[in-house]
Design a protein around this motif. Structure first.
Motif, PDB file in Angstrom:
ATOM      1  N   GLN A 116      50.552  52.116  41.131  1.00 50.93           N
ATOM      2  CA  GLN A 116      49.426  52.035  42.050  1.00 50.93           C
ATOM      3  C   GLN A 116      48.939  50.591  42.122  1.00 50.93           C
ATOM      4  O   GLN A 116      48.628  49.999  41.088  1.00 50.93           O
ATOM      5  N   ILE A 117      48.898  50.032  43.308  1.00 51.11           N
ATOM      6  CA  ILE A 117      48.254  48.736  43.515  1.00 51.11           C
ATOM      7  C   ILE A 117      46.784  49.015  43.782  1.00 51.11           C
ATOM      8  O   ILE A 117      46.419  49.615  44.810  1.00 51.11           O
ATOM      9  N   LEU A 118      45.930  48.625  42.851  1.00 47.37           N
ATOM     10  CA  LEU A 118      44.512  48.950  42.929  1.00 47.37           C
ATOM     11  C   LEU A 118      43.727  47.948  43.757  1.00 47.37           C
ATOM     12  O   LEU A 118      42.763  48.312  44.446  1.00 47.37           O
ATOM     13  N   ASP A 119      44.136  46.661  43.687  1.00 45.16           N
ATOM     14  CA  ASP A 119      43.370  45.636  44.392  1.00 45.16           C
ATOM     15  C   ASP A 119      44.216  44.382  44.524  1.00 45.16           C
ATOM     16  O   ASP A 119      45.038  44.071  43.653  1.00 45.16           O
ATOM     17  N   PHE A 120      44.036  43.669  45.621  1.00 50.25           N
ATOM     18  CA  PHE A 120      44.664  42.365  45.841  1.00 50.25           C
ATOM     19  C   PHE A 120      43.627  41.464  46.483  1.00 50.25           C
ATOM     20  O   PHE A 120      43.058  41.802  47.531  1.00 50.25           O
ATOM     21  N   LYS A 121      43.361  40.322  45.848  1.00 51.39           N
ATOM     22  CA  LYS A 121      42.307  39.431  46.315  1.00 51.39           C
ATOM     23  C   LYS A 121      42.825  38.016  46.434  1.00 51.39           C
ATOM     24  O   LYS A 121      43.591  37.539  45.595  1.00 51.39           O
ATOM     25  N   LEU A 122      42.366  37.318  47.473  1.00 51.50           N
ATOM     26  CA  LEU A 122      42.526  35.877  47.618  1.00 51.50           C
ATOM     27  C   LEU A 122      41.119  35.310  47.743  1.00 51.50           C
ATOM     28  O   LEU A 122      40.416  35.605  48.704  1.00 51.50           O
ATOM     29  N   SER A 123      40.711  34.505  46.760  1.00 52.48           N
ATOM     30  CA  SER A 123      39.337  33.987  46.781  1.00 52.48           C
ATOM     31  C   SER A 123      39.355  32.477  46.635  1.00 52.48           C
ATOM     32  O   SER A 123      40.353  31.871  46.225  1.00 52.48           O
ATOM     33  N   GLN A 124      38.244  31.863  46.972  1.00 53.10           N
ATOM     34  CA  GLN A 124      38.091  30.412  46.931  1.00 53.10           C
ATOM     35  C   GLN A 124      36.976  30.058  45.962  1.00 53.10           C
ATOM     36  O   GLN A 124      35.928  30.697  45.954  1.00 53.10           O
ATOM     37  N   SER A 125      37.205  29.013  45.168  1.00 54.83           N
ATOM     38  CA  SER A 125      36.198  28.622  44.188  1.00 54.83           C
ATOM     39  C   SER A 125      35.431  27.379  44.609  1.00 54.83           C
ATOM     40  O   SER A 125      34.431  27.044  44.003  1.00 54.83           O
ATOM     41  N   HIS A 126      35.925  26.670  45.653  1.00 51.76           N
ATOM     42  CA  HIS A 126      35.256  25.443  46.090  1.00 51.76           C
ATOM     43  C   HIS A 126      35.136  25.459  47.610  1.00 51.76           C
ATOM     44  O   HIS A 126      35.972  26.009  48.319  1.00 51.76           O
TER      45      HIS A 126
ATOM     46  N   ASN B 181      46.513  27.688  47.334  1.00 48.44           N
ATOM     47  CA  ASN B 181      45.269  27.444  48.066  1.00 48.44           C
ATOM     48  C   ASN B 181      44.120  28.330  47.592  1.00 48.44           C
ATOM     49  O   ASN B 181      42.965  28.037  47.882  1.00 48.44           O
ATOM     50  N   TYR B 182      44.445  29.402  46.886  1.00 52.02           N
ATOM     51  CA  TYR B 182      43.431  30.371  46.501  1.00 52.02           C
ATOM     52  C   TYR B 182      43.569  30.751  45.031  1.00 52.02           C
ATOM     53  O   TYR B 182      44.537  30.388  44.360  1.00 52.02           O
ATOM     54  N   ILE B 183      42.588  31.488  44.554  1.00 52.23           N
ATOM     55  CA  ILE B 183      42.715  32.209  43.292  1.00 52.23           C
ATOM     56  C   ILE B 183      43.257  33.591  43.654  1.00 52.23           C
ATOM     57  O   ILE B 183      42.545  34.400  44.251  1.00 52.23           O
ATOM     58  N   SER B 184      44.502  33.834  43.341  1.00 51.37           N
ATOM     59  CA  SER B 184      45.157  35.082  43.713  1.00 51.37           C
ATOM     60  C   SER B 184      45.092  36.052  42.545  1.00 51.37           C
ATOM     61  O   SER B 184      45.319  35.667  41.394  1.00 51.37           O
ATOM     62  N   ALA B 185      44.807  37.322  42.831  1.00 56.07           N
ATOM     63  CA  ALA B 185      44.727  38.333  41.779  1.00 56.07           C
ATOM     64  C   ALA B 185      45.193  39.675  42.316  1.00 56.07           C
ATOM     65  O   ALA B 185      44.797  40.084  43.406  1.00 56.07           O
ATOM     66  N   VAL B 186      46.039  40.352  41.541  1.00 55.65           N
ATOM     67  CA  VAL B 186      46.474  41.698  41.885  1.00 55.65           C
ATOM     68  C   VAL B 186      46.284  42.585  40.665  1.00 55.65           C
ATOM     69  O   VAL B 186      46.618  42.207  39.545  1.00 55.65           O
ATOM     70  N   SER B 187      45.685  43.758  40.873  1.00 59.14           N
ATOM     71  CA  SER B 187      45.468  44.727  39.798  1.00 59.14           C
ATOM     72  C   SER B 187      46.289  45.975  40.094  1.00 59.14           C
ATOM     73  O   SER B 187      46.347  46.438  41.243  1.00 59.14           O
ATOM     74  N   PHE B 188      46.900  46.534  39.055  1.00 59.04           N
ATOM     75  CA  PHE B 188      47.739  47.717  39.249  1.00 59.04           C
ATOM     76  C   PHE B 188      47.800  48.519  37.958  1.00 59.04           C
ATOM     77  O   PHE B 188      47.499  48.028  36.871  1.00 59.04           O
ATOM     78  N   ARG B 189      48.202  49.780  38.103  1.00 62.68           N
ATOM     79  CA  ARG B 189      48.470  50.642  36.953  1.00 62.68           C
ATOM     80  C   ARG B 189      49.802  51.334  37.178  1.00 62.68           C
ATOM     81  O   ARG B 189      50.277  51.462  38.320  1.00 62.68           O
ATOM     82  N   PHE B 190      50.414  51.796  36.080  1.00 67.70           N
ATOM     83  CA  PHE B 190      51.713  52.447  36.186  1.00 67.70           C
ATOM     84  C   PHE B 190      51.865  53.477  35.081  1.00 67.70           C
ATOM     85  O   PHE B 190      51.233  53.389  34.026  1.00 67.70           O
ATOM     86  N   ARG B 191      52.715  54.471  35.331  1.00 68.43           N
ATOM     87  CA  ARG B 191      53.017  55.485  34.337  1.00 68.43           C
ATOM     88  C   ARG B 191      54.470  55.918  34.496  1.00 68.43           C
ATOM     89  O   ARG B 191      55.049  55.870  35.591  1.00 68.43           O
ATOM     90  N   ALA B 192      55.076  56.362  33.406  1.00 68.73           N
ATOM     91  CA  ALA B 192      56.461  56.814  33.447  1.00 68.73           C
ATOM     92  C   ALA B 192      56.577  58.102  34.251  1.00 68.73           C
ATOM     93  O   ALA B 192      55.699  58.972  34.198  1.00 68.73           O
TER      94      ALA B 192
END
Length: 322
Positions: free
Chosen positions: A211-221, A286-297
């Motif tokens: 499951q891909i729970l979240d994908f973000k591209l954010s800027q810090s400046h 160019n961004y702070i990239s982050a992806v959150s996910f979970r997995f199970r067998a």
């Protein structure tokens, strides 16, 4: 369907080398419950008291001191090193007694080689392939080698009984781990690339539901590049996430099953019956990239359904040799 990771590695290694070896199965992973992995800065502490002899084909997850002494010619040997997802690995030689003039060698590789394939792939590792090997018969010998990710490997060949080596294995936690092989077939992870132009993969050597729970591209400046969203699909995006499947570990040769390049409206959930699944994030820097996910067998009955649909044919891929 929770096959021991060590067992899978040894089977793959033996098949790749086409030699007969005595397998010594040692548990290095396959924990029974999901885990949350969070990165935090750290430093290597003193090695734990774990000590034992190494086999010709072996795997290590625990810190400690390990020794190999040949009882005869050992010509096709390898040791897999693996840490937790947030760790990198140090291999330090305490003693080295080999005869390079007779064809002995010891080489440490930054990553894994399985069946002629490499992880991380040449597209995802910061170093060219030739610089990922440290040859202890070369003049540029180093006492200690650090990996770039949570896995490393050692190849060695020794012709004479009584010769060998002794190593110390240490691990260090890093704040932004990249290119990871999971020890467990179940878990949850957030992969972050902070303003770096690089590619990072999280590889799972099991058939899983992911499951891909979240994908973000954010800027810090405020002077960061403007945030662009692709309107022509992910092929035109410079920052995106892929879900890959296949029967090999080289992500550059795996089959893309889903792409994410925009903010998620909900979650992406897939059951994938392949031997290897990877979440791969490509970052422009160019961004702070982050992806959150979970997995199970996947359970046995779920795998049976895949076999009815010829999932083996879908997951078969051409082997890449190096």
């Amino acid at each position: 369907m929770k096959m021991n990771l060590m067992f899978r590695l040894l089977l793959l290694s033996v098949a790749a080398r086409s030699v007969e070896v005595k397998l010594s199965l040692r548990r290095v992973g396959a924990r029974g419950s999901p885990q949350d992995h969070r990165a935090a800065a750290g430093s290597p502490g003193p090695p734990r008291d774990h000590r034992r002899a190494l086999g010709c084909v072996d795997a290590l997850a625990a810190e400690g001191r390990f020794t190999f002494t040949a009882d005869g010619p050992r010509l096709h040997c390898g040791v897999f090193f693996i840490g937790e997802p947030t760790e990198v690995i140090s291999v330090e030689f305490r003693a080295l007694d080999i005869d390079c003039s007779r064809g002995d060698f010891v080489k440490v590789f930054d990553g894994w080689v399985l069946n002629g394939e490499i992880f991380p792939s040449k597209l995802d590792h910061p170093l060219p392939l030739r610089e990922r090997y440290v040859d202890y018969c070369a003049s540029s010998m180093r006492d200690r080698v650090w990996s770039s990710q949570n896995v490393a490997m050692m190849f060695f060949r020794i012709h004479t009984a009584g010769r060998g080596f002794s190593i110390t294995l240490r691990k260090m936690t890093v704040p932004f781990p990249c290119n990871i092989i999971a020890q467990s077939p179940e878990g949850r992870f957030t992969m972050v690339i902070p303003h770096q132009r690089r590619n990072c993969s999280f590889s799972i050597i099991y058939p899983v539901e992911i499951q891909i729970l979240d994908f973000k591209l954010s800027q810090s400046h405020s002077n960061d590049a403007p945030l662009q969203r692709s309107r022509a699909g992910c092929s035109a995006a410079s920052d995106f996430v892929q879900i890959l499947g296949g029967s090999i570990i080289d992500t550059s040769e795996m089959f893309p099953m889903a792409d994410v390049c925009n903010a998620l409206n909900g979650q992406i959930q897939m059951k994938i019956g392949c031997d290897n699944i990877a979440v791969r994030m490509v970052s422009s820097g160019n961004y702070i990239s982050a992806v959150s996910f979970r997995f199970r067998a996947l359970h046995r009955h779920e795998l049976h359904k895949f076999r009815e649909n010829d999932v083996e044919d879908f997951c078969s891929s051409k082997q890449i040799k190096i």
